[in-house]
Write a protein that holds these residues in place. Sequence first.
Motif, PDB file in Angstrom:
ATOM      1  N   SER A 125      30.321  43.329  84.264  1.00 12.48           N
ATOM      2  CA  SER A 125      31.376  42.720  83.974  1.00 12.48           C
ATOM      3  C   SER A 125      31.831  41.655  84.821  1.00 12.48           C
ATOM      4  CB  SER A 125      32.676  43.751  83.747  1.00 12.48           C
ATOM      5  OG  SER A 125      33.108  44.076  84.898  1.00 12.48           O
ATOM      6  N   VAL A 126      32.783  40.820  84.223  1.00  8.98           N
ATOM      7  CA  VAL A 126      33.433  39.709  85.116  1.00  8.98           C
ATOM      8  C   VAL A 126      33.983  40.231  86.246  1.00  8.98           C
ATOM      9  CG1 VAL A 126      34.650  37.414  85.354  1.00  8.98           C
ATOM     10  CG2 VAL A 126      33.189  37.950  83.477  1.00  8.98           C
ATOM     11  N   LEU A 159      31.951  41.316  89.279  1.00  7.57           N
ATOM     12  CA  LEU A 159      31.320  40.331  90.333  1.00  7.57           C
ATOM     13  C   LEU A 159      32.164  40.391  91.514  1.00  7.57           C
ATOM     14  CD1 LEU A 159      30.774  37.383  87.621  1.00  7.57           C
ATOM     15  CD2 LEU A 159      29.042  38.782  88.686  1.00  7.57           C
ATOM     16  N   LEU A 165      27.311  36.494  82.564  1.00  9.17           N
ATOM     17  CA  LEU A 165      28.626  37.642  82.544  1.00  9.17           C
ATOM     18  C   LEU A 165      29.764  36.473  82.139  1.00  9.17           C
ATOM     19  CD1 LEU A 165      28.189  40.039  85.196  1.00  9.17           C
ATOM     20  CD2 LEU A 165      28.167  40.509  82.646  1.00  9.17           C
ATOM     21  N   VAL A 166      29.889  35.618  82.691  1.00 10.59           N
ATOM     22  CA  VAL A 166      31.147  34.538  82.486  1.00 10.59           C
ATOM     23  C   VAL A 166      30.837  33.803  80.961  1.00 10.59           C
ATOM     24  CG1 VAL A 166      32.453  32.518  83.122  1.00 10.59           C
ATOM     25  CG2 VAL A 166      31.631  34.054  84.689  1.00 10.59           C
ATOM     26  N   ALA A 183      26.712  35.954  87.941  1.00 10.85           N
ATOM     27  CA  ALA A 183      27.836  35.395  87.296  1.00 10.85           C
ATOM     28  C   ALA A 183      27.792  34.423  86.066  1.00 10.85           C
ATOM     29  CB  ALA A 183      28.516  34.507  88.172  1.00 10.85           C
ATOM     30  N   GLU A 241      36.047  33.507  82.084  1.00 12.59           N
ATOM     31  CA  GLU A 241      36.569  33.954  83.453  1.00 12.59           C
ATOM     32  C   GLU A 241      37.645  35.054  83.061  1.00 12.59           C
ATOM     33  OE1 GLU A 241      35.418  33.301  86.382  1.00 12.59           O
ATOM     34  OE2 GLU A 241      34.309  31.536  86.105  1.00 12.59           O
ATOM     35  N   HIS A 286      31.597  36.667  78.592  1.00  9.58           N
ATOM     36  CA  HIS A 286      32.973  37.419  78.693  1.00  9.58           C
ATOM     37  C   HIS A 286      34.167  36.232  78.867  1.00  9.58           C
ATOM     38  CE1 HIS A 286      31.177  41.136  78.061  1.00  9.58           C
ATOM     39  NE2 HIS A 286      30.593  40.910  78.985  1.00  9.58           N
TER      40      HIS A 286
END
Length: 278
Positions: free
Chosen positions: A183-184, A187, A248-249, A245, A254, A252
Amino acid sequence: MPQSPAAESAPRTVLLTGAAGGLGTLMRGLLPSCGYTLRLLDMRPVEGEPEALTLDLGTADSDTLRAAVRGVDAIIHLAGISLESTFEKILDANIRGTHALYEAARAEGVRRIVFASSNHAVGFTPVPEAGAAPIPVHTPRRPDTFYGLSKSFGEDLAQLYWDLYGIETVSVRIGSCFPEPTSVRMLSIWLSPADGARLLHAALTAENVGHTVVYGSSANTRLWWDLGSARALGYEPRDDSEPYAAELVAEHGELDPADPDQAHLGGHFCTRPPIWPH
Ligand code: 15L
């Protein structure tokens, strides 16, 4: 003031509680390469480890618990409920269980414990704004769940057993220790399994730790908290979540600090915590 064992008598035989859990499984795979002989313990059988001790720390009698810790140089305490649950279940597994383990350690003269605390002990701490100072370990505790509350208790118990009995503890506020961040939020708080083993090794071998609280994460580009007290133990993280990153970004977006699910360190534990399945 009690002193740590000298380096030549650094821990070698280590009791690993919670050995059948997700983190326990990762760590029992990695720690032997740091030179440890592990004694495994869990309330469930540990797959492929017939010699592992099967017992529930919250309900075992004190003689059984003393026998379980007898002769080890140190304990890594991962056992317990690791998500949200009812207060009664948390009380038995995490609060009574941790107290019972410390009592057994005291009775058997075990001098060092590494306690798996959690970011959820400070879960209601707001996520730091971009460019703000990282969150220090001495930030006020703000548990986000009964689970986080039990980790806050564990840190206080560790402090008490240091002050009263000279049993040293490193309380590690673990972020998210999984093979990859998913998930963000992760990170910022990801602890790679390899860095997890490095951190536990540092926590077992550093001298004169008294009761030290550290955050447990890799050297993430998006790190939210201060790793200074962990580095002071000799921990040198080698991993960074940033290579994960972009994907995932893209999926989903930021993090949005206005979203209550994302505004605090504990993320969705603050709003709709995942429930322990057992
Ligand atoms: C924890 O403390 C949990 O045990 C773990 O399963 C993760 O959910 C982690 O926190 C997290 O915050 O991601």
